[in-house]
Design a protein around this motif. Structure first.
Motif, PDB file in Angstrom:
ATOM      1  N   GLU A 410       0.811  -1.216   0.000  1.00 52.29           N
ATOM      2  CA  GLU A 410       0.000   0.000   0.000  1.00 52.29           C
ATOM      3  C   GLU A 410       0.844   1.265   0.000  1.00 52.29           C
ATOM      4  O   GLU A 410       0.670   2.152  -0.853  1.00 52.29           O
ATOM      5  N   ASN A 411       1.762   1.378   0.939  1.00 54.39           N
ATOM      6  CA  ASN A 411       2.558   2.597   1.032  1.00 54.39           C
ATOM      7  C   ASN A 411       3.438   2.828  -0.198  1.00 54.39           C
ATOM      8  O   ASN A 411       3.494   3.955  -0.717  1.00 54.39           O
ATOM      9  N   PRO A 412       4.129   1.795  -0.715  1.00 59.44           N
ATOM     10  CA  PRO A 412       4.899   2.018  -1.947  1.00 59.44           C
ATOM     11  C   PRO A 412       4.024   2.439  -3.128  1.00 59.44           C
ATOM     12  O   PRO A 412       4.430   3.279  -3.939  1.00 59.44           O
ATOM     13  N   MET A 413       2.830   1.862  -3.249  1.00 64.69           N
ATOM     14  CA  MET A 413       1.937   2.240  -4.346  1.00 64.69           C
ATOM     15  C   MET A 413       1.420   3.668  -4.187  1.00 64.69           C
ATOM     16  O   MET A 413       1.254   4.397  -5.167  1.00 64.69           O
ATOM     17  N   LEU A 414       1.189   4.085  -2.946  1.00 61.43           N
ATOM     18  CA  LEU A 414       0.756   5.454  -2.711  1.00 61.43           C
ATOM     19  C   LEU A 414       1.872   6.439  -3.041  1.00 61.43           C
ATOM     20  O   LEU A 414       1.624   7.523  -3.589  1.00 61.43           O
ATOM     21  N   ALA A 415       3.110   6.063  -2.718  1.00 61.40           N
ATOM     22  CA  ALA A 415       4.251   6.918  -3.060  1.00 61.40           C
ATOM     23  C   ALA A 415       4.393   7.039  -4.574  1.00 61.40           C
ATOM     24  O   ALA A 415       4.664   8.128  -5.103  1.00 61.40           O
ATOM     25  N   TYR A 416       4.214   5.930  -5.276  1.00 64.76           N
ATOM     26  CA  TYR A 416       4.279   5.950  -6.741  1.00 64.76           C
ATOM     27  C   TYR A 416       3.161   6.819  -7.306  1.00 64.76           C
ATOM     28  O   TYR A 416       3.375   7.608  -8.240  1.00 64.76           O
ATOM     29  N   ARG A 417       1.973   6.690  -6.745  1.00 65.18           N
ATOM     30  CA  ARG A 417       0.840   7.490  -7.201  1.00 65.18           C
ATOM     31  C   ARG A 417       1.121   8.987  -7.044  1.00 65.18           C
ATOM     32  O   ARG A 417       0.891   9.781  -7.971  1.00 65.18           O
ATOM     33  N   ASP A 418       1.631   9.363  -5.875  1.00 64.50           N
ATOM     34  CA  ASP A 418       1.910  10.778  -5.623  1.00 64.50           C
ATOM     35  C   ASP A 418       3.028  11.290  -6.522  1.00 64.50           C
ATOM     36  O   ASP A 418       3.038  12.465  -6.916  1.00 64.50           O
ATOM     37  N   LYS A 419       3.972  10.424  -6.850  1.00 65.10           N
ATOM     38  CA  LYS A 419       5.051  10.817  -7.754  1.00 65.10           C
ATOM     39  C   LYS A 419       4.511  11.116  -9.144  1.00 65.10           C
ATOM     40  O   LYS A 419       4.980  12.028  -9.834  1.00 65.10           O
ATOM     41  N   LYS A 420       3.511  10.348  -9.562  1.00 64.34           N
ATOM     42  CA  LYS A 420       2.935  10.518 -10.900  1.00 64.34           C
ATOM     43  C   LYS A 420       1.966  11.695 -10.978  1.00 64.34           C
ATOM     44  O   LYS A 420       1.879  12.373 -11.999  1.00 64.34           O
ATOM     45  N   THR A 421       1.221  11.922  -9.905  1.00 65.90           N
ATOM     46  CA  THR A 421       0.133  12.911  -9.984  1.00 65.90           C
ATOM     47  C   THR A 421       0.314  14.087  -9.055  1.00 65.90           C
ATOM     48  O   THR A 421      -0.461  15.047  -9.124  1.00 65.90           O
ATOM     49  N   GLY A 422       1.310  14.052  -8.177  1.00 67.19           N
ATOM     50  CA  GLY A 422       1.427  15.099  -7.184  1.00 67.19           C
ATOM     51  C   GLY A 422       0.561  14.774  -5.980  1.00 67.19           C
ATOM     52  O   GLY A 422      -0.261  13.859  -6.001  1.00 67.19           O
ATOM     53  N   LYS A 423       0.753  15.543  -4.920  1.00 63.23           N
ATOM     54  CA  LYS A 423      -0.010  15.288  -3.697  1.00 63.23           C
ATOM     55  C   LYS A 423      -1.481  15.582  -3.911  1.00 63.23           C
ATOM     56  O   LYS A 423      -1.851  16.434  -4.710  1.00 63.23           O
ATOM     57  N   SER A 424      -2.294  14.870  -3.149  1.00 64.24           N
ATOM     58  CA  SER A 424      -3.733  15.100  -3.240  1.00 64.24           C
ATOM     59  C   SER A 424      -4.086  16.404  -2.550  1.00 64.24           C
ATOM     60  O   SER A 424      -3.299  16.984  -1.815  1.00 64.24           O
ATOM     61  N   PHE A 425      -5.298  16.855  -2.789  1.00 62.69           N
ATOM     62  CA  PHE A 425      -5.743  18.081  -2.150  1.00 62.69           C
ATOM     63  C   PHE A 425      -6.038  17.860  -0.677  1.00 62.69           C
ATOM     64  O   PHE A 425      -6.129  18.803   0.082  1.00 62.69           O
ATOM     65  N   ARG A 426      -6.175  16.597  -0.256  1.00 67.74           N
ATOM     66  CA  ARG A 426      -6.251  16.347   1.191  1.00 67.74           C
ATOM     67  C   ARG A 426      -4.858  16.486   1.793  1.00 67.74           C
ATOM     68  O   ARG A 426      -4.673  17.123   2.810  1.00 67.74           O
ATOM     69  N   GLN A 427      -3.839  15.901   1.143  1.00 68.19           N
ATOM     70  CA  GLN A 427      -2.482  15.995   1.677  1.00 68.19           C
ATOM     71  C   GLN A 427      -2.023  17.442   1.751  1.00 68.19           C
ATOM     72  O   GLN A 427      -1.354  17.849   2.681  1.00 68.19           O
ATOM     73  N   ALA A 428      -2.410  18.212   0.761  1.00 71.36           N
ATOM     74  CA  ALA A 428      -2.017  19.614   0.733  1.00 71.36           C
ATOM     75  C   ALA A 428      -2.653  20.397   1.869  1.00 71.36           C
ATOM     76  O   ALA A 428      -2.148  21.436   2.272  1.00 71.36           O
ATOM     77  N   SER A 429      -3.742  19.857   2.403  1.00 75.40           N
ATOM     78  CA  SER A 429      -4.467  20.589   3.457  1.00 75.40           C
ATOM     79  C   SER A 429      -4.509  19.827   4.777  1.00 75.40           C
ATOM     80  O   SER A 429      -5.310  20.126   5.635  1.00 75.40           O
ATOM     81  N   LYS A 430      -3.629  18.847   4.947  1.00 75.24           N
ATOM     82  CA  LYS A 430      -3.752  17.991   6.119  1.00 75.24           C
ATOM     83  C   LYS A 430      -3.470  18.721   7.436  1.00 75.24           C
ATOM     84  O   LYS A 430      -3.821  18.247   8.496  1.00 75.24           O
ATOM     85  N   ASN A 431      -2.857  19.899   7.332  1.00 75.11           N
ATOM     86  CA  ASN A 431      -2.626  20.679   8.537  1.00 75.11           C
ATOM     87  C   ASN A 431      -3.735  21.683   8.801  1.00 75.11           C
ATOM     88  O   ASN A 431      -3.634  22.503   9.708  1.00 75.11           O
ATOM     89  N   GLU A 432      -4.774  21.630   7.964  1.00 77.72           N
ATOM     90  CA  GLU A 432      -5.889  22.546   8.178  1.00 77.72           C
ATOM     91  C   GLU A 432      -6.505  22.279   9.537  1.00 77.72           C
ATOM     92  O   GLU A 432      -6.799  21.150   9.904  1.00 77.72           O
ATOM     93  N   THR A 433      -6.703  23.315  10.298  1.00 76.53           N
ATOM     94  CA  THR A 433      -7.209  23.146  11.656  1.00 76.53           C
ATOM     95  C   THR A 433      -8.654  23.550  11.769  1.00 76.53           C
ATOM     96  O   THR A 433      -9.240  24.129  10.859  1.00 76.53           O
ATOM     97  N   GLN A 434      -9.210  23.212  12.912  1.00 79.86           N
ATOM     98  CA  GLN A 434     -10.602  23.565  13.140  1.00 79.86           C
ATOM     99  C   GLN A 434     -10.759  25.062  13.280  1.00 79.86           C
ATOM    100  O   GLN A 434     -11.810  25.593  13.088  1.00 79.86           O
TER     101      GLN A 434
END
Length: 434
Positions: A410-434
């Motif tokens: 799972e983790n290697p495939m997710l790393a490959y995915r992010d390498k191909k498409t860039g980070k998701s919009f959730r990852q880009a906002s994972k520090n968004e606070t309440q």
């Protein structure tokens, strides 16, 4: 070793994790997965004992003590997962539309495919090689159409929910493209679809006399009723999309009406009072066991099949919305469900769901033959002890195997995915606070 190091790092939250909007959701995901494992463990033990002793399953269920009877409602946790999927995907696509002005559908599909399929493919191959029942139908699982056939005829029948989620992932971006602006019309449309989900379930219930002639508990002894329930009401997107709509509504309100939501739960008197009422209803939904031998008016049975799940989803998202803005009377739940330890476990939930049934079955089998077999003639002692020991061993085995799957697939495939498409919009906002 390198894979394990990377995996451990990816399962470790950032310092400000507990302040992010995802912390609460991760806590509930782990809570939901735990209840699913608990429910299936008790189910496997009870069904196994009933078959061996040739005792009706309903008789076994009625022997379960009151403090464990709520386990029968663990099936509601799948609705919880659907709610979170609706919230997560909505939030990702909302942000993408805001930042780019459009939704890259092909990119979204590719990212979902790489998130779900690699692990699922490996697990399905292992299931096939292991001789799982109905293994010749495993191809349906890989196409996410296994829920189009009768529930009991499928391989790994607990994976029907993955088919429902994938079908939602295919349709929702296309639906969202119809609303470039997230205004009141969008929310009204989503709420109307939520109401429509009641209507669809009601029409299905009224069109099948099995749902109108028997009691709810008859599912445990009437195979025709149970099969009809599973195949017509339980495992289809068109009967379960109400939970997704609830998740979408929460994402909309939190993202675009946050100031009003914050005022409702923190300043006004109505919001906190309704939240207390929601807590009462949530406890009612979780702890009221309809599978026990309790005769109900037929109108109530129809109402149960029609709206029980959707009403649970609505109550739950009301609570979630309050937690997201740290409303009054949420302090205890926020502390309980935003602990850092949930982050790593939440990342393993997908793999855990895929493999938990074989792991729990193996744990219960081991417990029976090496620990509790001598107590077999004492039903309450045997079921209780086999359940608790099997549950502990099953959880350990499930999450250990999930960690291995996560580390090497799972983790290697997710790393490959992010390498191909860039980070998701959730990852880009994972520090968004309440």
């Amino acid at each position: 070793m390198l894979s394990f190091k990377k995996s451990i790092n990816s399962l470790t939250p950032q310092d400000d994790y507990t302040q992010s909007i995802w912390a609460t959701l991760d806590g509930f995901r782990v809570f939901g997965m735990t209840l699913v494992i608990i429910g299936h463990t008790l189910g496997l033990v009870a069904i196994g004992y009933a078959k061996h002793e040739n005792i009706p399953l309903l008789e076994i269920i009625n022997q379960v003590p009151w403090y464990m009877a709520w386990v029968a409602n663990a099936h509601l946790m799948v609705d919880l997962f659907f709610i979170f999927s609706g919230f997560l995907i909505s939030n990702i696509l909302f942000r993408e539309q805001e930042k780019t002005g459009r939704i890259n559908v092909s990119r979204f599909y590719f990212r979902r495919f790489m998130r779900l399929m690699p692990v699922y493919l490996v697990v399905c191959i292992l299931f096939y090689l292991g001789g799982i029942p109905n293994k010749e139908t495993i191809w349906r699982n890989l196409l996410y159409i296994n829920n189009f056939w009768p529930h009991r005829e499928g391989a790994a029948d607990w994976t029907w929910s993955l088919a429902v989620e994938e079908q939602f992932y295919v349709l929702f971006p296309l639906f969202l493209m119809l609303f470039p602006k997230k205004n009141a019309a969008f929310f009204v449309t989503v709420f109307s679809l939520y109401v429509l989900s009641f209507v669809i379930r009601f029409l299905i219930v009224m069109n099948n006399e099995l749902f109108t002639q028997f009691q709810i508990y008859d599912q445990l002894s009437n195979e025709a009723l149970d099969n009809a329930y599973l195949s017509e009401l339980y495992d289809n997107l068109y009967t379960r999309f109400g939970a997704f709509m609830c998740g979408i509504m929460v994402a909309y309100l939190y993202r675009y009406k946050r100031e009003q939501v914050d005022h409702f739960f923190n300043v006004s008197k109505l919001g906190p009072n309704l939240l207390l009422l929601a807590y009462v209803f949530f406890v009612f939904f979780v702890f009221m066991v309809w599978q026990k031998k309790i005769d109900m008016p037929q109108g109530f049975v129809i109402a149960y099949y029609t709206g029980y799940r959707n009403l649970f989803s609505l109550v739950f998202v009301f609570v979630i919305l309050a937690l997201l803005v740290r409303g009054k009377y949420t302090f205890a739940l926020v502390r309980l469900f935003t602990h850092r330890m949930y982050f790593g476990l939440a990342q393993l939930v997908y793999s855990a769901y895929l493999i938990h049934i074989p792991c729990v079955a193996a744990a219960c089998f081991f417990t029976h033959f090496f620990i509790t077999k001598s107590w077999f003639d004492q039903s309450t002692l045997y079921i209780g002890s086999t359940f608790f020991i099997g549950l502990i061993l099953g959880c350990i085995l499930t999450y250990f195997m999930s960690f291995l799957i996560y580390s090497f697939i799972e983790n290697p495939m997710l790393a490959y995915r992010d390498k191909k498409t860039g980070k998701s919009f959730r990852q880009a906002s994972k520090n968004e606070t309440q």
